[in-house]
Scaffold this motif. Structure first.
Motif, PDB file in Angstrom:
ATOM      1  N   SER A 245      26.322 -22.045  27.406  1.00 49.47           N
ATOM      2  CA  SER A 245      26.616 -21.828  29.212  1.00 49.47           C
ATOM      3  C   SER A 245      25.082 -21.204  29.759  1.00 49.47           C
ATOM      4  CB  SER A 245      27.735 -20.875  29.515  1.00 49.47           C
ATOM      5  OG  SER A 245      27.408 -19.772  29.001  1.00 49.47           O
ATOM      6  N   PHE A 246      25.045 -21.468  30.798  1.00 47.97           N
ATOM      7  CA  PHE A 246      23.855 -20.750  31.761  1.00 47.97           C
ATOM      8  C   PHE A 246      23.794 -19.228  31.460  1.00 47.97           C
ATOM      9  CE2 PHE A 246      22.029 -18.933  35.318  1.00 47.97           C
ATOM     10  CZ  PHE A 246      21.018 -19.257  35.519  1.00 47.97           C
ATOM     11  N   ILE A 247      25.207 -18.521  31.375  1.00 46.56           N
ATOM     12  CA  ILE A 247      25.291 -17.206  31.556  1.00 46.56           C
ATOM     13  C   ILE A 247      24.835 -16.806  30.008  1.00 46.56           C
ATOM     14  CG2 ILE A 247      26.742 -15.366  31.124  1.00 46.56           C
ATOM     15  CD1 ILE A 247      26.523 -16.316  34.063  1.00 46.56           C
ATOM     16  N   PHE A 248      25.024 -17.458  28.776  1.00 49.34           N
ATOM     17  CA  PHE A 248      24.747 -17.146  27.513  1.00 49.34           C
ATOM     18  C   PHE A 248      23.025 -17.094  27.416  1.00 49.34           C
ATOM     19  CE2 PHE A 248      23.503 -18.340  23.268  1.00 49.34           C
ATOM     20  CZ  PHE A 248      24.100 -17.167  22.560  1.00 49.34           C
ATOM     21  N   LYS A 249      22.618 -18.023  27.899  1.00 46.17           N
ATOM     22  CA  LYS A 249      20.975 -18.425  27.863  1.00 46.17           C
ATOM     23  C   LYS A 249      20.274 -17.160  28.771  1.00 46.17           C
ATOM     24  CE  LYS A 249      21.298 -23.368  27.401  1.00 46.17           C
ATOM     25  NZ  LYS A 249      20.855 -24.616  28.244  1.00 46.17           N
ATOM     26  N   THR A 250      20.963 -16.686  29.861  1.00 44.65           N
ATOM     27  CA  THR A 250      20.347 -15.708  30.752  1.00 44.65           C
ATOM     28  C   THR A 250      20.492 -14.473  29.707  1.00 44.65           C
ATOM     29  OG1 THR A 250      21.219 -17.037  32.600  1.00 44.65           O
ATOM     30  CG2 THR A 250      20.554 -14.656  32.644  1.00 44.65           C
ATOM     31  N   CYS A 251      21.478 -14.245  29.258  1.00 47.88           N
ATOM     32  CA  CYS A 251      21.686 -12.914  28.332  1.00 47.88           C
ATOM     33  C   CYS A 251      20.794 -12.796  27.452  1.00 47.88           C
ATOM     34  CB  CYS A 251      23.116 -12.701  27.765  1.00 47.88           C
ATOM     35  SG  CYS A 251      24.526 -12.700  28.902  1.00 47.88           S
ATOM     36  N   LEU A 252      20.577 -13.962  26.759  1.00 46.50           N
ATOM     37  CA  LEU A 252      19.469 -13.923  25.605  1.00 46.50           C
ATOM     38  C   LEU A 252      18.029 -13.690  26.255  1.00 46.50           C
ATOM     39  CD1 LEU A 252      20.262 -17.088  23.415  1.00 46.50           C
ATOM     40  CD2 LEU A 252      20.350 -14.911  22.896  1.00 46.50           C
ATOM     41  N   VAL A 253      17.813 -14.220  27.493  1.00 45.73           N
ATOM     42  CA  VAL A 253      16.411 -13.960  28.150  1.00 45.73           C
ATOM     43  C   VAL A 253      16.544 -12.554  28.325  1.00 45.73           C
ATOM     44  CG1 VAL A 253      15.060 -14.453  29.916  1.00 45.73           C
ATOM     45  CG2 VAL A 253      16.103 -16.354  28.807  1.00 45.73           C
ATOM     46  N   CYS A 254      17.498 -11.915  28.892  1.00 45.90           N
ATOM     47  CA  CYS A 254      17.751 -10.422  29.114  1.00 45.90           C
ATOM     48  C   CYS A 254      17.460  -9.530  28.048  1.00 45.90           C
ATOM     49  CB  CYS A 254      19.050 -10.197  29.960  1.00 45.90           C
ATOM     50  SG  CYS A 254      19.183 -10.480  31.497  1.00 45.90           S
ATOM     51  N   VAL A 255      17.951 -10.024  27.013  1.00 46.83           N
ATOM     52  CA  VAL A 255      17.540  -9.295  25.406  1.00 46.83           C
ATOM     53  C   VAL A 255      16.195  -9.285  25.231  1.00 46.83           C
ATOM     54  CG1 VAL A 255      17.968  -9.289  23.055  1.00 46.83           C
ATOM     55  CG2 VAL A 255      19.861  -9.833  24.398  1.00 46.83           C
ATOM     56  N   LEU A 256      15.499 -10.137  25.476  1.00 43.63           N
ATOM     57  CA  LEU A 256      14.071 -10.491  25.340  1.00 43.63           C
ATOM     58  C   LEU A 256      13.153  -9.521  26.295  1.00 43.63           C
ATOM     59  CD1 LEU A 256      13.430 -14.282  24.310  1.00 43.63           C
ATOM     60  CD2 LEU A 256      13.768 -12.207  22.927  1.00 43.63           C
ATOM     61  N   ILE A 257      13.685  -9.626  27.431  1.00 39.98           N
ATOM     62  CA  ILE A 257      13.007  -8.722  28.553  1.00 39.98           C
ATOM     63  C   ILE A 257      12.999  -7.079  28.068  1.00 39.98           C
ATOM     64  CG2 ILE A 257      13.093  -8.074  30.840  1.00 39.98           C
ATOM     65  CD1 ILE A 257      13.949 -11.126  31.449  1.00 39.98           C
ATOM     66  N   GLY A 258      14.359  -6.956  27.867  1.00 39.18           N
ATOM     67  CA  GLY A 258      14.420  -5.674  27.358  1.00 39.18           C
ATOM     68  C   GLY A 258      13.706  -5.032  26.507  1.00 39.18           C
ATOM     69  N   LEU A 259      13.762  -5.753  25.346  1.00 33.34           N
ATOM     70  CA  LEU A 259      12.890  -5.501  23.754  1.00 33.34           C
ATOM     71  C   LEU A 259      11.483  -5.401  24.509  1.00 33.34           C
ATOM     72  CD1 LEU A 259      14.479  -8.041  21.258  1.00 33.34           C
ATOM     73  CD2 LEU A 259      14.716  -5.299  21.396  1.00 33.34           C
ATOM     74  N   SER A 260      10.974  -6.316  25.323  1.00 31.76           N
ATOM     75  CA  SER A 260       9.683  -6.200  25.505  1.00 31.76           C
ATOM     76  C   SER A 260       9.251  -5.272  26.272  1.00 31.76           C
ATOM     77  CB  SER A 260       9.349  -7.342  26.541  1.00 31.76           C
ATOM     78  OG  SER A 260       9.420  -8.772  25.783  1.00 31.76           O
ATOM     79  N   ILE A 261      10.238  -4.569  27.355  1.00 30.42           N
ATOM     80  CA  ILE A 261       9.767  -3.564  28.227  1.00 30.42           C
ATOM     81  C   ILE A 261       9.721  -2.174  27.294  1.00 30.42           C
ATOM     82  CG2 ILE A 261      10.849  -1.947  30.006  1.00 30.42           C
ATOM     83  CD1 ILE A 261      11.826  -4.541  31.076  1.00 30.42           C
ATOM     84  N   LEU A 262      10.880  -2.047  26.328  1.00 30.89           N
ATOM     85  CA  LEU A 262      10.865  -0.940  25.374  1.00 30.89           C
ATOM     86  C   LEU A 262       9.599  -0.899  24.787  1.00 30.89           C
ATOM     87  CD1 LEU A 262      14.504  -1.254  24.204  1.00 30.89           C
ATOM     88  CD2 LEU A 262      13.370   0.589  25.638  1.00 30.89           C
ATOM     89  N   THR A 263       9.259  -1.900  24.070  1.00 31.65           N
ATOM     90  CA  THR A 263       8.100  -1.989  23.122  1.00 31.65           C
ATOM     91  C   THR A 263       6.612  -1.548  23.953  1.00 31.65           C
ATOM     92  OG1 THR A 263       9.044  -3.897  21.764  1.00 31.65           O
ATOM     93  CG2 THR A 263       6.453  -3.604  21.627  1.00 31.65           C
ATOM     94  N   HIS A 264       6.572  -2.280  25.122  1.00 25.61           N
ATOM     95  CA  HIS A 264       5.307  -1.885  25.986  1.00 25.61           C
ATOM     96  C   HIS A 264       5.194  -0.413  26.081  1.00 25.61           C
ATOM     97  CE1 HIS A 264       3.345  -5.656  26.467  1.00 25.61           C
ATOM     98  NE2 HIS A 264       4.515  -6.338  26.779  1.00 25.61           N
ATOM     99  N   ILE A 265       6.448   0.151  26.545  1.00 23.49           N
ATOM    100  CA  ILE A 265       6.555   1.564  27.008  1.00 23.49           C
ATOM    101  C   ILE A 265       6.245   2.355  25.630  1.00 23.49           C
ATOM    102  CG2 ILE A 265       8.013   3.516  27.930  1.00 23.49           C
ATOM    103  CD1 ILE A 265       9.309   1.313  29.503  1.00 23.49           C
ATOM    104  N   GLY A 266       6.914   2.068  24.508  1.00 23.52           N
ATOM    105  CA  GLY A 266       6.508   2.889  23.425  1.00 23.52           C
ATOM    106  C   GLY A 266       5.049   2.855  22.859  1.00 23.52           C
ATOM    107  N   ASN A 267       4.423   1.351  23.017  1.00 27.11           N
ATOM    108  CA  ASN A 267       3.175   1.326  22.713  1.00 27.11           C
ATOM    109  C   ASN A 267       2.143   2.192  23.646  1.00 27.11           C
ATOM    110  OD1 ASN A 267       1.040   0.006  21.360  1.00 27.11           O
ATOM    111  ND2 ASN A 267       0.464  -1.190  23.142  1.00 27.11           N
TER     112      ASN A 267
END
Length: 289
Positions: A245-267
């Motif tokens: 479903s569209f919701i499942f795909k959106t959740c996957l994208v959100c996980v990647l966005i969250g990981l990206s933000i965390l990684t950039h701030i940590g870096n």
């Protein structure tokens, strides 16, 4: 890359020439700034192949000839750079010394070939999978709790902005999702996965060939910079190729966005600590020496 694709689409001769010249200038500036960005030329070849194949279906050899013809300006520019870098420039770095690389292949061709292939495969796997987790883990382990709270708060805020944007888009055009052609979505997603994988494989090869290894947590992870475009295309294509479903795909994208933000701030915090250490060193140096 953008200028190259725009020049391919341009119908006017002067516009095509200007865009090609601009692309050549930026290609040269790219490798002069950071030599391992030469992998971008592999990306350029793949994108030109794809765009030319979209315009007109051809067999392999004719398609190869058309693509190489479109690549001639960039081959001349990068070829000139490589000649200067290897044969004219006074080289003191082992990694880019042609007199050091060639003997390795001549003395131990079998071992060097196996090592190159294994490190190449390892680099691709690191870029696609490990790069999302390992840098984040290494930066979070020594971090203070207050900084962790700030990191997670900003990550949640970023995910919230994405969710809000999706909500507003769906609200402004509620039938957009219904009007989509599922088969068309699958086609572009599969193409994105294939192109992304090829870009990742091609762009990680140059440093591996010259006996450089891709390792996370060190400065050697910079060799993955040219492959970032391919990795994003591969993962994005994979997510949108799923029949969920569209919701499942959106959740996957959100996980990647969250990981990206965390990684950039940590870096950023890691570099801030390094900067503070250097400031402390020069302060000590200034009054002690």
């Amino acid at each position: 890359l953008i200028f190259t694709l725009l020049s391919l689409k341009s119908k006017q001769h002067w516009s095509k020439t200007g865009l090609t010249l601009a692309a050549c200038v930026f290609a040269l500036a790219n490798v002069l700034t950071y030599e391992w960005m030469i992998g971008v030329e592999g990306i350029r070849f793949i994108l030109l192949w794809y765009m030319l194949q979209k315009e007109k279906k051809r067999r392999f050899l004719p398609q190869l000839g058309v693509t190489l013809k479109a690549m001639i300006p960039y081959i001349l520019v990068i070829g000139g750079y490589l000649y200067w870098r290897f044969f004219i420039f006074s080289n003191e770095r082992r990694a880019t010394d042609i007199n050091n690389i060639i003997p390795q292949w001549l003395e131990m061709p079998g071992y060097t070939l196996v090592k190159t292939i294994m490190e190449w495969v390892k680099g691709v796997i690191i870029g696609i999978f490990a790069a999302w987790i390992v840098p984040l883990y290494r930066s979070m382990v020594p971090m203070r709790y207050t900084n962790l709270i700030i990191m997670f708060a900003l990550s949640v805020a970023g995910i919230g902005i994405y969710f809000g944007s999706i909500f507003l888009l769906k609200r402004s055009n509620p039938k957009a999702e219904e009007d989509k052609d599922p088969k068309g979505d699958q086609n572009w997603a599969h193409e994105a996965m294939l192109i992304g994988f090829l870009i990742t494989v091609v762009s990680t090869f140059p440093p591996i060939f010259f006996d450089r290894y891709i390792t996370l947590g060190t400065l050697l992870e910079r060799y993955l910079v040219p492959a970032m475009l391919g990795i994003l295309m591969l993962i994005g294509g994979f997510i949108f190729s799923l029949k969920n479903s569209f919701i499942f795909k959106t959740c996957l994208v959100c996980v990647l966005i969250g990981l990206s933000i965390l990684t950039h701030i940590g870096n950023a915090q890691d570099w801030a600590k390094m900067y503070a250490t250097r400031l402390d060193f020069w302060w000590q140096f200034s009054w002690r020496v």
